[in-house]
Write a protein that holds these residues in place. Structure first.
Motif, PDB file in Angstrom:
ATOM      1  N   TYR A  42     -78.697  60.193  11.601  1.00 13.80           N
ATOM      2  CA  TYR A  42     -78.691  58.922  10.962  1.00 13.80           C
ATOM      3  C   TYR A  42     -77.524  58.984  10.028  1.00 13.80           C
ATOM      4  N   VAL A  43     -76.230  58.648  10.882  1.00 14.02           N
ATOM      5  CA  VAL A  43     -74.991  58.751  10.400  1.00 14.02           C
ATOM      6  C   VAL A  43     -74.498  57.362  10.895  1.00 14.02           C
ATOM      7  N   PRO A  44     -73.827  56.423   9.901  1.00 17.32           N
ATOM      8  CA  PRO A  44     -73.140  55.357  10.378  1.00 17.32           C
ATOM      9  C   PRO A  44     -71.746  55.398  11.078  1.00 17.32           C
ATOM     10  N   TYR A  45     -71.821  54.680  12.311  1.00 18.60           N
ATOM     11  CA  TYR A  45     -70.654  54.758  13.020  1.00 18.60           C
ATOM     12  C   TYR A  45     -70.008  53.233  13.195  1.00 18.60           C
ATOM     13  N   GLU A  46     -68.452  53.293  13.240  1.00 24.14           N
ATOM     14  CA  GLU A  46     -67.747  52.191  13.594  1.00 24.14           C
ATOM     15  C   GLU A  46     -67.744  52.182  15.154  1.00 24.14           C
ATOM     16  N   ILE A  47     -68.166  51.004  15.737  1.00 24.07           N
ATOM     17  CA  ILE A  47     -68.149  50.807  17.126  1.00 24.07           C
ATOM     18  C   ILE A  47     -67.223  49.511  17.620  1.00 24.07           C
ATOM     19  N   ARG A  48     -66.410  49.904  18.528  1.00 23.76           N
ATOM     20  CA  ARG A  48     -65.754  48.646  19.400  1.00 23.76           C
ATOM     21  C   ARG A  48     -65.832  48.615  20.853  1.00 23.76           C
ATOM     22  N   VAL A  49     -66.111  47.705  21.319  1.00 18.63           N
ATOM     23  CA  VAL A  49     -66.143  47.420  22.772  1.00 18.63           C
ATOM     24  C   VAL A  49     -65.096  46.391  23.203  1.00 18.63           C
ATOM     25  N   GLN A  50     -64.417  46.739  24.246  1.00 19.26           N
ATOM     26  CA  GLN A  50     -63.087  45.992  24.613  1.00 19.26           C
ATOM     27  C   GLN A  50     -63.150  45.866  25.859  1.00 19.26           C
ATOM     28  N   ALA A  51     -63.141  44.633  26.784  1.00 19.95           N
ATOM     29  CA  ALA A  51     -63.218  44.356  27.815  1.00 19.95           C
ATOM     30  C   ALA A  51     -61.831  44.477  28.810  1.00 19.95           C
ATOM     31  N   GLU A  52     -61.776  44.944  30.031  1.00 16.03           N
ATOM     32  CA  GLU A  52     -60.627  45.226  30.551  1.00 16.03           C
ATOM     33  C   GLU A  52     -60.734  45.014  32.026  1.00 16.03           C
ATOM     34  N   ASN A  53     -59.716  44.473  32.522  1.00 22.22           N
ATOM     35  CA  ASN A  53     -59.845  44.225  34.399  1.00 22.22           C
ATOM     36  C   ASN A  53     -58.342  44.777  34.591  1.00 22.22           C
ATOM     37  N   ASP A  54     -58.285  44.514  36.078  1.00 22.22           N
ATOM     38  CA  ASP A  54     -57.154  45.008  36.631  1.00 22.22           C
ATOM     39  C   ASP A  54     -55.743  44.273  36.285  1.00 22.22           C
ATOM     40  N   PHE A  55     -55.948  43.045  35.680  1.00 20.13           N
ATOM     41  CA  PHE A  55     -54.923  42.274  35.163  1.00 20.13           C
ATOM     42  C   PHE A  55     -54.444  42.615  33.570  1.00 20.13           C
ATOM     43  N   GLY A  56     -55.192  43.424  32.931  1.00 23.21           N
ATOM     44  CA  GLY A  56     -54.981  43.817  31.482  1.00 23.21           C
ATOM     45  C   GLY A  56     -56.281  43.867  30.607  1.00 23.21           C
ATOM     46  N   LYS A  57     -56.084  44.242  29.135  1.00 21.12           N
ATOM     47  CA  LYS A  57     -57.076  44.296  28.489  1.00 21.12           C
ATOM     48  C   LYS A  57     -57.490  42.956  27.512  1.00 21.12           C
ATOM     49  N   GLY A  58     -58.730  42.863  27.131  1.00 21.75           N
ATOM     50  CA  GLY A  58     -58.969  41.627  26.235  1.00 21.75           C
ATOM     51  C   GLY A  58     -58.257  42.032  25.079  1.00 21.75           C
ATOM     52  N   PRO A  59     -58.670  41.054  24.039  1.00 22.56           N
ATOM     53  CA  PRO A  59     -58.417  40.982  22.568  1.00 22.56           C
ATOM     54  C   PRO A  59     -58.770  42.028  21.823  1.00 22.56           C
ATOM     55  N   GLU A  60     -58.286  42.541  20.739  1.00 24.97           N
ATOM     56  CA  GLU A  60     -58.830  43.811  20.143  1.00 24.97           C
ATOM     57  C   GLU A  60     -60.339  43.104  19.030  1.00 24.97           C
TER      58      GLU A  60
END
Length: 1291
Positions: free
Chosen positions: A907-925
């Motif tokens: 039970y420890v807090p975490y910061e989480i980020r999920v970013q989309a990506e395809n063959d043309f590049g990454k999504g916004p931060e």
């Protein structure tokens, strides 16, 4: 215009073509080799479910295949595969007329899912030894354990087995060797162990009843069949009996017993009249499970027929009829007025007294029942009462299993199918009507015959290998396990140093050729047994392929397909698959390899076409085989027949244009009303249409175009309406009603741009109702092919629109028109248009981080759809790190929608980020989301728990909070567990079931209510987080003070006569203290008039009380409550039953009393009546004073009653002894009784001291003319109401 479409693909699994070298078989007329076709179990999510070979006709397979064919499809192969020709089209739509849009693809029917599960189960089946290799015998077919035969036929006891060398057979009967050669009637089939007992030359089948067992033996071992109990079917005759007429009072319960003769198997019971008309059954009259016919209450109409019990015997196909019962109903209302059947109170209208329910079956208040696991549990409750009671079913401590419980016989029976151990417990049925309710408790115990947990399987080993046979079974009682080898107990078998027996397991170590044998496991208890054979075969065989080489398999695009590669070897080989000679093994992604080596391709695409190679390898070598897979386009009807309205004698053309794979042979056929259409002289069938010349009325109906190939099919349906000449309107458009619009057509894409396109269409016919809207839909072929989504909506005046598009989507559009009637069929799809790709412009939503275990954190999110992917190979970059630390981000690339982080602290807090990506590049931060790792159970319990008793049913709690670091998670609640240890009342059983009270959040106090008074309780407290409970606190004990009792149970009011009312009740279910007595309050009432309330204090042990009724007209309302020192408890109220003949007049008088009593004419009428009564009394007094005889009855041919003096002239002698003054009574307005002295009484003119007045107040005495018993049976006096009582009732 109306179109109905149905898609079907029989070739979902594909057709397997034979190798070219074997094509001569078909040319020479021989049936193809069973190895020509490979059995494939395939399911297409879009609606194609079963594989097919060449079809015999489009209609022959429509909706007629069942689960057994699916089982055949995936059955375990013994020596060779079977060719299956199965077609299962998807049939959409219904047959009702009207405009129906083309329907979407429908989910598969439930039987298809079951078939697919059977198929998947077979994929893990054991590998069998080819028959050309030596092996011990295996039983392949045998008769059922309980084998009941028809005495008119020859007896057949089946036993077949396989093995190499072929096994020989012998039998035992009743555990002794059965010498077949000595009995000329008994023979054994050639190459089989099946016994045939022939009775053509005479003999009695009963002489051969007994227990048989078959033994199949070769030099490698002996296999045993089950012990087959042979019984001859019996259908004994009904014993002759003379049945007297059944006489019953109307409204009384009745049971007509069937008592059928015992048959084998038990006969089916049903009731009919002697004229073979079925007895109508309903809530009131129904047949019980035992065959008896139950009447909850008998009515006069039940006498209109007789009742005969019939028994139908299965094997002899005979029906035996019992002598009929004749029913005679005694009634208070001799005329069977049909209008009374629908009377709102039928029973009161017929003079039938209402009664509380009572059980006819089962008897008493409780019973028990035992049922075996897997069988059906049938509970039955049949109750009598007036009105007919309703039956409801409940289970104590839980709900009825809704998925397998159903009610039968008008809710009188509860059937629970496929019973399991969870179904044990107490059930009760509640029978209720407006007079009250009763219940019967049935305690159900579930036992179990043995059932397999691990059934022993054949063991194939190489020399020197180890192995084990496992025989695990469960049951109730626990079954015992006995091992045998070659039919003999293992204890008496020769010792084997390589074999070790450990209970239900036999372990083999360093096996050799001499270890070959057949082992039997027999597990049994008092309810049955299971017998399983499993051989141990020791072989040294290099891999070999069991199917033909270079097979050709053709499948339809987007199907799910399985490629089989049957193989064998010892040691068991490993199998791998390769495509087009590439070095990488096929497993994962779109491919899945099962344990038996079968390769499943989840969704066939064009690029899956090619040559697949399976390679089997063991230490002795390898073997391989190849399968060539061809992918074919599906068959589709792109121009479907349309609904038409035609005038008789005209010509109609139904179009059906089809697109199919050019390499497959197309067959187009037609159905009319779902039956094959006969093409006569008036019809012309072409490849793309059906023409009907000179349409007649018989041509009206539904027409279905069936386009089929060897692998799949498509259906489209339209309805033809034929108008007669005189019904033909002069203006067809004016005569036709408003309808849904025709579908738009000729869709065209122009102004193509990177993010937009213009769509233009031609509107269809509005069908007399203006088009209000157009809906544009799109479909993409990457993420959800075949699924249409709404894109945009436009007004009905528009036929062109610019559509905004997303990057990297292969669009296809269609348009639907809408008017006030409904929606049109969708238009035909446009051509496809793919937009160019780009990096994602958004990230997935609903990102969460939660622990599923104490040392992990599962990160989940909602995946992005096709219109937000913006490019190929959409994936997600998942990042996480501990919150409020400076540690670096961990990251991983994920293709799905979840990722599990392991080895995390609790039970420890975490910061989480999920970013989309395809063959043309990454999504916004992306933004950071806070998640938590998994919780562990709390480590501490609440302390300083204090209990304060608030009242007899509630306590208050107070405790100290636990430290936050001991919670090890999110604090959900504090929870108190408490249970009733005992009652302060002696010999009172209490339930010690634990209960709980929750206090959400970080609270320090709470209240526990709904406790039982006068009881000892114990209590413990815990801390609860998301994982569960923490440790228990110190147990606290407390005692609740005395409270008020619950209501007395089963309070019953009965009125045996007009003078007394009997009250009965049971003690309260919960005394809640020491009872000191009962308080009974009652009051007389007549309509809106209420008398003075009377209070009676009764002793605590009293359960009965009799009230002497002083008012024959009024009813009484009783209120009863129990008392303790604390006070009176909950009261229960009941009313005395209303006299049937007085209920309606009293109510009528009450309603009109205020209007009548103030009228002058009414007062004058009452005075006149009073004067006439006074004159009548004076005349009677003078007559009586003179004595002598005077006639009081008409002369009848019937004898006088037993109480009458034996006078033949119908007169009585009156003497001075009869001159005894009696007190009259008069009902006051307040319901009390006023006593008046009188020198004379009308009682003296009666025939006895009882019943001086009828229920309606009329005088019954010497002025009542006696009638014949048959005329007056069950009726009260028909004389008019006397003036005296009329005055009393109006007073």
């Amino acid at each position: 215009m109306r179109r109905r479409a149905a898609r079907g693909a029989a070739g979902d699994a594909g057709e397997v073509a034979a190798p070219a070298a074997d094509s001569s078989d078909s040319a020479q007329g021989r049936s193809p080799s069973p190895w020509r076709l490979i059995d494939l179990c395939a399911i297409w999510d879009a609606g194609v479910y079963l594989p097919s070979a060449a079809r015999n006709g489009a209609s022959s397979g429509v909706a007629r295949r069942r689960l057994n064919e699916a089982e055949k499809l995936c059955s375990v192969r013994e020596a060779q595969l079977k060719r299956l020709k199965v077609t299962r089209p998807r049939v959409l739509g219904s047959r009702e007329r009207g405009r129906v849009p083309r329907m979407a693809r429908q989910p598969p029917p439930p039987w298809v899912h079951a078939a697919f599960l059977l198929c998947l189960l077979s994929l893990g089946g054991a590998i069998e030894i080819p028959m050309d290799l030596t092996q011990p015998p295996t039983i392949t077919k045998q008769s059922v354990k309980d084998h009941i035969v028809d005495p008119r036929d020859n007896i057949l006891i089946e036993c077949e087995a396989k093995g190499n060398p072929a096994p020989s057979f012998h039998w035992t009967r009743n555990s002794r060797f059965f010498n077949i050669a000595k009995d000329p009637r008994v023979s054994m089939r050639r190459r089989s162990g099946t016994l045939v007992i022939d009775f053509r030359s005479g003999g009695r089948p009963e002489e051969y009843e007994g227990e048989y067992q078959c033994f199949a033996r070769n030099k490698f071992g002996t296999a045993l069949s089950n012990r087959i109990r042979l019984q001859v079917s019996k259908s004994p005759l009904w014993p002759k009996e003379n049945l007297d007429p059944v006489v019953v009072q109307e409204g009384a319960p009745l049971t007509l017993q069937c008592n059928p003769p015992p048959g084998l198997p038990s006969p089916v019971i049903f009731w009919m009249s002697s004229s073979m008309e079925p007895i109508t059954q309903d809530k009131r009259v129904s047949q019980g499970h035992n065959g008896d016919l139950y009447f909850s209450n008998v009515m006069l109409q039940d006498m209109q027929t007789d009742y005969s019990c019939n028994a139908r015997f299965h094997f002899t196909h005979t029906i035996q009829q019992k002598n009929p019962f004749t029913l005679k109903v005694l009634t208070n209302h001799p005329y069977n007025d049909s209008s009374l059947r629908n009377h709102p109170d039928m029973y009161s209208a017929r003079g039938v007294a209402e009664r509380t329910p009572s059980f006819m079956y089962p008897q008493g208040t409780a019973s028990s029942q035992m049922v075996l696991r897997g069988m059906d549990l049938l509970l039955e409750c049949i109750a009598s009462g007036v009105p007919t009671p309703d039956i409801a079913w409940y289970k104590k401590g839980g709900d009825l299993p809704s998925d397998k419980a159903k009610f039968e016989n008008f809710n009188k029976a509860l059937r629970i199918t496929n019973v399991s151990e969870e179904d044990s417990g107490e059930y009760f049925c509640l029978a209720s009507n407006k007079m009250g309710s009763i219940r019967h408790t049935i305690s159900v115990r579930v036992k179990a015959a043995p059932y397999w947990l691990d059934e022993p399987k054949n063991l194939i080993l190489a020399p020197g290998e180890d192995g084990r046979l496992v025989c695990r079974a469960n049951g109730n009682p626990k079954p015992t396990v006995q091992w045998m080898v070659n039919g003999e107990p293992l204890q008496s078998a020769p010792p084997n140093p390589n074999r070790e027996v450990a209970g239900d397991t036999i372990i083999f170590r360093d096996t050799q050729i001499s270890s070959r044998a057949v082992y039997q496991c027999n597990t049994s208890n008092e309810h049955g047994y299971l017998l399983a054979n499993a051989f141990v075969s020791v072989l040294d065989v290099p891999p070999r392929m069991l199917s033909p080489r270079n097979q050709l398999i053709r499948v339809i695009l987007y199907n799910r397909t399985r490629l089989d590669c049957p193989f064998f070897g010892s040691p068991i080989p490993t199998l791998r698959w390769f495509k087009n000679g590439q070095g990488s093994n096929l497993d994962g992604g779109n491919y899945h390899v099962y344990e038996n080596g079968s390769l499943e391709i989840k969704m066939i695409r064009k690029e899956d076409q090619g040559i697949y190679t399976c390679v089997a390898t063991n230490i002795l070598g390898k073997a391989e085989n190849q399968v060539r897979l061809e992918v074919k386009d599906p068959t589709r009807i792109y121009r479907m027949p349309e609904d038409q309205v035609a005038k008789r004698g005209t010509t109609v053309q139904l179009e059906c244009r089809v697109k199919h794979d050019p390499s497959l042979k197309l067959t187009v056929s037609w159905l009319k009303d779902d039956e094959p259409l006969y093409i006569g002289n008036r019809m012309k069938k072409e490849d793309d249409s059906l023409t009907i010349f000179g349409v007649a009325e018989r041509d009206q109906g539904s027409y279905t175009c069936v386009a089929s190939t060897e692998l799949d099919q498509d259906l489209a349906k339209a309805y033809l309406t034929v108008l007669a000449d005189q019904a033909t309107p002069t203006n067809r458009l004016a005569a036709l009603p408003k309808g849904r619009p025709d579908r738009p057509r000729d869709l065209e894409l122009t102004d193509l741009a990177e993010r937009s396109v213009r769509l233009t269409w031609i509107p269809g016919d509005a069908n007399n109702s203006p088009i209000t809207d157009y809906v544009v839909q799109f479909e993409e072929d990457q993420f959800q092919p075949g699924v249409w989504h709404d894109h945009s909506k436009y007004p009905g005046s528009v036929n062109s629109a610019v559509l905004r598009l997303s990057p990297y989507v292969n669009y296809q559009f269609r348009v639907i028109a809408i008017n006030e009637v409904g929606s049109s069929h969708p238009s035909l799809p446009s051509e496809r248009y793919r937009t160019s790709g780009a990096p994602p412009e958004s990230n997935p939503g609903d990102v969460k981080g939660e622990g599923t275990r104490k040392n992990n954190m599962e990160i989940t999110w909602t995946p992005m759809n096709a219109t937000s992917a913006f490019g190929p190979n959409l994936r997600y970059i998942v990042k996480w790190r501990r919150r409020e630390t400076r540690e670096a981000w961990n990251n991983v690339t994920v293709w799905g929608s979840r990722y599990v982080v392991g080895q995390t602290p609790v039970y420890v807090p975490y910061e989480i980020r999920v970013q989309a990506e395809n063959d043309f590049g990454k999504g916004p931060e992306p933004e950071s989301v806070i998640g938590y790792s998994g919780e562990d159970y709390p480590r501490a319990a609440p302390t300083e728990v204090k209990v304060r008793v608030m009242n007899s049913t509630a306590i208050s709690l107070q405790w100290n909070r636990v430290y936050s670091d001991t919670v090890q998670g999110q604090l959900r609640e504090y929870r108190a567990y408490y249970w009733r240890e005992s009652s302060l009342l002696k010999n009172l059983w209490v339930s010690q079931k634990r209960q709980q009270a929750s206090f959400p959040g970080d609270r320090l106090r709470g209240v526990v209510s709904r406790l039982f008074p006068y009881s000892n309780y114990k209590l413990e407290m815990v801390v609860v987080n998301g994982r569960g409970d923490g440790p228990r606190s110190e147990t606290k004990e407390f005692t609740t003070p005395e409270g008020v009792p619950s209501a007395p149970r089963r309070f019953r009011v009965r009125q045996p006569n007009l003078e007394t009312i009997n009250l009965e009740w049971d003690h309260p279910e919960h005394p809640n203290g020491i009872m000191i007595g009962y308080t009974l309050k009652y009051v007389a009432f007549n309509g809106t008039k209420v008398g003075k309330q009377i209070v009676e204090n009764l002793s605590p042990n009293q359960t009965k009380f009799t009230v002497q009724r002083t008012d024959p007209v009024s009813r009484y309302r009783f209120t009863l409550s129990a008392r303790t020192q604390v006070g009176s408890g909950e009261a229960v109220t009941e009313e005395s039953p209303a006299p049937p003949n007085e209920a309606t007049p009293t109510a009528a008088y009450t309603n009109n009393q205020a209007d009548i009593a103030t009228q002058g004419w009414f007062i004058g009428l009452m005075c006149a009546i009073a004067l006439l009564v006074l004159i009548l009394l004076i005349v009677c007094f003078i007559k009586r004073s003179r004595g002598g005889k005077y006639p009081v009855r008409e002369k009848k041919d019937v004898p006088l009653g037993p109480e009458d003096p034996k006078e033949e002239d119908g007169s009585f002698d009156y003497s001075d002894e009869d001159n005894k003054p009696l007190q009259g009574s008069q009902t006051s307005l307040d319901g009390t009784i006023k006593q008046q002295e009188s020198d004379d009484s009308l009682v003296d003119y009666g025939e006895g001291g009882e019943g001086q007045f009828n229920e309606d107040g009329s005088f019954i005495g010497q002025y009542t003319v006696k009638k014949d018993k048959e005329e007056t049976e069950g009726n009260e006096s028909s004389e008019a109401t006397s003036p005296v009582n009329a005055i009393y009732s109006l007073a």
